[in-house]
Design an enzyme around this catalytic site. Structure first.
Site, PDB file in Angstrom:
ATOM      1  N   ASP A  52       0.873  -1.175   0.000  1.00  0.00           N
ATOM      2  CA  ASP A  52       0.000   0.000   0.000  1.00  0.00           C
ATOM      3  C   ASP A  52       0.911   1.227   0.000  1.00  0.00           C
ATOM      4  O   ASP A  52       1.408   1.625  -1.038  1.00  0.00           O
ATOM      5  CB  ASP A  52      -0.931  -0.096   1.212  1.00  0.00           C
ATOM      6  CG  ASP A  52      -1.932   1.054   1.310  1.00  0.00           C
ATOM      7  OD1 ASP A  52      -2.166   1.723   0.301  1.00  0.00           O
ATOM      8  OD2 ASP A  52      -2.477   1.278   2.399  1.00  0.00           O
ATOM      9  N   VAL A  75      -9.703  -3.252  -0.061  1.00  0.00           N
ATOM     10  CA  VAL A  75     -10.041  -4.601  -0.522  1.00  0.00           C
ATOM     11  C   VAL A  75      -9.881  -5.630   0.595  1.00  0.00           C
ATOM     12  O   VAL A  75      -9.101  -5.434   1.534  1.00  0.00           O
ATOM     13  CB  VAL A  75      -9.166  -5.000  -1.730  1.00  0.00           C
ATOM     14  CG1 VAL A  75      -9.507  -4.156  -2.945  1.00  0.00           C
ATOM     15  CG2 VAL A  75      -7.678  -4.896  -1.411  1.00  0.00           C
TER      16      VAL A  75
HETATM   17  P1  IMP Z   1       1.655  -0.314   3.888  1.00  0.00           P
HETATM   18  O1  IMP Z   1       2.661  -0.293   4.983  1.00  0.00           O
HETATM   19  O2  IMP Z   1       0.922   0.989   3.752  1.00  0.00           O
HETATM   20  O3  IMP Z   1       2.204  -0.775   2.560  1.00  0.00           O
HETATM   21  O4  IMP Z   1       0.496  -1.271   4.337  1.00  0.00           O
HETATM   22  C1  IMP Z   1       0.586  -2.593   4.253  1.00  0.00           C
HETATM   23  C2  IMP Z   1      -0.437  -3.236   5.174  1.00  0.00           C
HETATM   24  O5  IMP Z   1      -1.647  -2.471   5.299  1.00  0.00           O
HETATM   25  C3  IMP Z   1      -0.818  -4.540   4.547  1.00  0.00           C
HETATM   26  O6  IMP Z   1       0.002  -5.606   5.001  1.00  0.00           O
HETATM   27  C4  IMP Z   1      -2.254  -4.679   4.998  1.00  0.00           C
HETATM   28  O7  IMP Z   1      -2.269  -5.328   6.263  1.00  0.00           O
HETATM   29  C5  IMP Z   1      -2.783  -3.289   5.195  1.00  0.00           C
HETATM   30  N1  IMP Z   1      -3.623  -2.843   4.055  1.00  0.00           N
HETATM   31  C6  IMP Z   1      -3.363  -1.860   3.198  1.00  0.00           C
HETATM   32  N2  IMP Z   1      -4.340  -1.698   2.297  1.00  0.00           N
HETATM   33  C7  IMP Z   1      -5.268  -2.636   2.585  1.00  0.00           C
HETATM   34  C8  IMP Z   1      -6.536  -2.988   1.999  1.00  0.00           C
HETATM   35  O8  IMP Z   1      -7.025  -2.428   0.996  1.00  0.00           O
HETATM   36  N3  IMP Z   1      -7.190  -4.018   2.601  1.00  0.00           N
HETATM   37  C9  IMP Z   1      -6.713  -4.676   3.683  1.00  0.00           C
HETATM   38  N4  IMP Z   1      -5.525  -4.378   4.254  1.00  0.00           N
HETATM   39  C10 IMP Z   1      -4.817  -3.368   3.713  1.00  0.00           C
END
Ligand code: IMP
Ligand code: MG
Length: 177
Positions: free
Chosen positions: A97, A147
């Protein structure tokens, strides 16, 4: 809930990812390091789609005090990680994300002195990337929508769905009560 990616589309793409890893890690000491909890469904399918010898290991990443759209403080638990010295590691998560989780995971994994570290995710929300790295392997680029399914959760639920669905704004509110 609207289906964004069907069960058969996921299955086809995971087979392709397995074939790619099998080529790239042929003759190398591969360890696939699944990130708890979101990667478990992908992990189970991907390792069976990969034909080269490999080890499976687990690491935990959780963020505290965040909301659905803004992650909180990242906490990584490496207690279950085996010796990775000299191994070629692929960190496997459900989604990239902002990318902050993957950056934190890379830092934690590098302390184990692996030979190499790469990332693989099922989904990449390209519009939200905040870091200088990109996933080395990914299944699908997706728009900035929340999602669930195939390991991804909302409030720790929905992980069991065999497809990737988009939560409607209404459903997100109703779970909050
Ligand atoms: P990042 O550190 O922003 O890349 O977030 C990663 C974590 O956020 C992932 O391992 C997910 O647990 C959670 N996450 C981010 N977007 C979503 C989504 O659309 N649905 C469910 N979990 C999400
Ligand atoms: Mg998660």
């Amino acid at each position: 809930m609207k289906t964004l990616i069907t069960e058969s589309e996921i299955s086809e793409r995971v087979k392709e990812l397995g074939a790619t890893l099998s080529e790239e890690y042929s003759g190398k000491p591969l360890t696939i390091l699944g990130v708890l909890t979101g990667s478990i469904v992908l992990l189970a399918d991907l390792i069976r789609a990969t034909s080269v010898p490999l080890r499976v290991a687990l690491i935990q990443a959780a963020s505290y005090g965040g909301t659905r759209t803004s992650p909180g403080t990242l906490k990584i638990n490496s207690a279950l990680v085996p010796d990775l010295k000299g191994r070629d590691v692929v960190v496997l998560d459900d989604i990239f994300d902002t990318g902050n989780t993957m950056v934190g995971l890379f830092e934690a994994v590098k302390e184990f002195q692996p030979n190499s570290v790469k990332s693989a995710v099922l989904l990449w929300k390209t519009a939200r990337t905040e870091v200088s790295i990109e996933p080395d392997y990914y299944g699908f680029k997706i728009p900035d929508e929340f999602v669930v399914g195939y390991g991804l959760d909302y409030n720790d639920e929905y992980r069991h769905l065999p497809f990737i669905g988009v939560m409607e704004e209404e459903d997100l509110k109703s779970v909050h009560g």
